[in-house]
Design an enzyme around this catalytic site. Structure first.
Site, PDB file in Angstrom:
ATOM      1  N   LYS A  34       1.056  -1.188   0.062  1.00  0.00           N
ATOM      2  CA  LYS A  34       0.060   0.000   0.324  1.00  0.00           C
ATOM      3  C   LYS A  34       0.715   1.261   0.165  1.00  0.00           C
ATOM      4  CE  LYS A  34      -2.619   2.097   3.607  1.00  0.00           C
ATOM      5  NZ  LYS A  34      -3.386   1.934   5.007  1.00  0.00           N
TER       6      LYS A  34
ATOM      7  N   ARG B  28       0.197   5.392   0.598  1.00  0.00           N
ATOM      8  CA  ARG B  28      -1.073   6.654   0.672  1.00  0.00           C
ATOM      9  C   ARG B  28      -0.527   7.704  -0.160  1.00  0.00           C
ATOM     10  NH1 ARG B  28      -5.104   7.575   3.507  1.00  0.00           N
ATOM     11  NH2 ARG B  28      -5.153   5.426   4.841  1.00  0.00           N
TER      12      ARG B  28
HETATM   13  C1  R5P Z   1      -3.028   2.613   8.651  1.00  0.00           C
HETATM   14  O1  R5P Z   1      -1.850   2.310   8.662  1.00  0.00           O
HETATM   15  C2  R5P Z   1      -4.212   2.101   9.121  1.00  0.00           C
HETATM   16  O2  R5P Z   1      -3.590   0.729   9.584  1.00  0.00           O
HETATM   17  C3  R5P Z   1      -5.331   1.934   8.296  1.00  0.00           C
HETATM   18  O3  R5P Z   1      -5.029   1.093   7.174  1.00  0.00           O
HETATM   19  C4  R5P Z   1      -5.810   3.263   7.737  1.00  0.00           C
HETATM   20  O4  R5P Z   1      -6.099   3.998   8.902  1.00  0.00           O
HETATM   21  C5  R5P Z   1      -7.236   3.130   7.159  1.00  0.00           C
HETATM   22  O5  R5P Z   1      -7.653   4.528   6.750  1.00  0.00           O
HETATM   23  P1  R5P Z   1      -8.650   4.665   5.494  1.00  0.00           P
HETATM   24  O6  R5P Z   1      -9.690   3.991   5.876  1.00  0.00           O
HETATM   25  O7  R5P Z   1      -8.735   6.147   5.514  1.00  0.00           O
HETATM   26  O8  R5P Z   1      -7.928   4.192   4.255  1.00  0.00           O
END
Ligand code: R5P
Length: 281
Positions: A184, A186
């Site tokens: 993943k 971001r």
């Molecule tokens: C981030 O590292 C967490 O483990 C979750 O993957 C994250 O908080 C999910 O956020 P969202 O639903 O906004 O993608």
């Protein structure tokens, strides 16, 4: 040990009392016309043992946790444990830019002082806990999620990124399912890219497990990657289902089932964290 629940954790508090074979102590919680909170514990707690539950999200529930702390500890119970089922603000565990608030510590310290124990569930970064209190400890509701998934004939369990694989892999092992992780990146607060990855998902019933679902960007991208890889069905499960904005609607359109626990109550709360909390207490 009796249970006191703030307004964010009423259902979980009632379930915990059943698990502990104890009672829920009534609390009066209301709001003044200007939005400020009023908290009063209606029974004398002197000499008693109590577990106080309050998820600290969204912000008004955090203020309630601060007031519950004063209402309970000022009565001098024999033992008082704070249980924060979802500990908000724990994702910022470093000062990335000069002058930034270190939210995990700032918020943690506002609620944690004075308790005999401080328990939280699947905190995003357990390393923040010793900085908040030597008595703080993290427990996991993932075994309860695993038990729920065991009846779903899941073939493959995935974590959305490499960093969370050690948290999720034991669930797959306990279920006797295969495990893999996605990759993943971001892009911004809402957008996430899941890199193409060779994944043995063709024809399989897949469960994605994450600690938090907030905007749903991670799960939406992961579900697309899995369906592109030929998954027969995709179930998404998390401990803390925040479902910010329209996340619930967005996700129910792209996954076959959405599951969270009751650390944050929602229509997806099909699993209770109460047995995990009861074991820890
Ligand atoms: C981030 O590292 C967490 O483990 C979750 O993957 C994250 O908080 C999910 O956020 P969202 O639903 O906004 O993608």
């Amino acid at each position: 040990m009796d249970v006191i629940a703030g307004s964010a954790s009423g259902l979980l508090g009632a379930r915990l009392a059943v698990e502990l074979n104890s009672k829920v102590v009534p609390v009066e919680i209301r709001r003044f016309p200007d939005g400020e909170a009023y908290v009063r514990v209606s029974e004398d707690l002197a000499g008693r043992e109590v577990a106080v539950l309050q998820t600290t999200w969204p912000d008004p529930h955090l203020v309630e946790a601060v007031l519950l702390r004063d209402a309970v500890l000022s009565q001098r119970p024999r033992r008082a444990v704070l249980v924060v089922p979802y500990f908000a603000y724990a994702r910022q565990d470093q000062r990335f830019k000069a002058g930034e608030a270190l939210s995990s510590q700032a918020v943690g310290r506002a609620i944690a002082e004075g308790w005999d124990d401080f328990i939280t569930v699947d905190v995003h970064e357990p390393a923040v806990l010793p900085q908040i209190s030597p008595r703080a400890r993290n427990i996991s509701a993932l075994p309860e999620i695993g038990r729920y998934l065991a009846g779903k004939r899941i073939d493959l369990v995935v974590s959305p990124d490499e960093g969370s694989q050690e948290r999720v892999r034991p669930v797959a092992e306990a279920m006797g399912a295969a495990f893999d992780h996605l990759v993943k990146t971001r892009v911004d607060g809402e957008r996430v890219e899941i890199a193409p990855k060779r994944l043995d998902a063709r024809g399989k019933r897949v469960a994605i497990i994450d600690d938090i679902i907030s905007t749903g960007g991670t799960i939406a991208a992961a579900s697309k990657a899995l369906k592109d890889a030929g998954a027969a069905s995709v179930l998404a499960a998390c401990t803390h289902g925040l479902f910010a904005g329209g996340a619930m609607k967005k996700l129910t359109a792209v996954v076959d089932e959405l599951v969270s626990t009751d650390t944050v109550e929602s229509a997806a709360s099909r699993v209770s964290a109460a047995p995990a909390i009861a074991r820890a207490l």
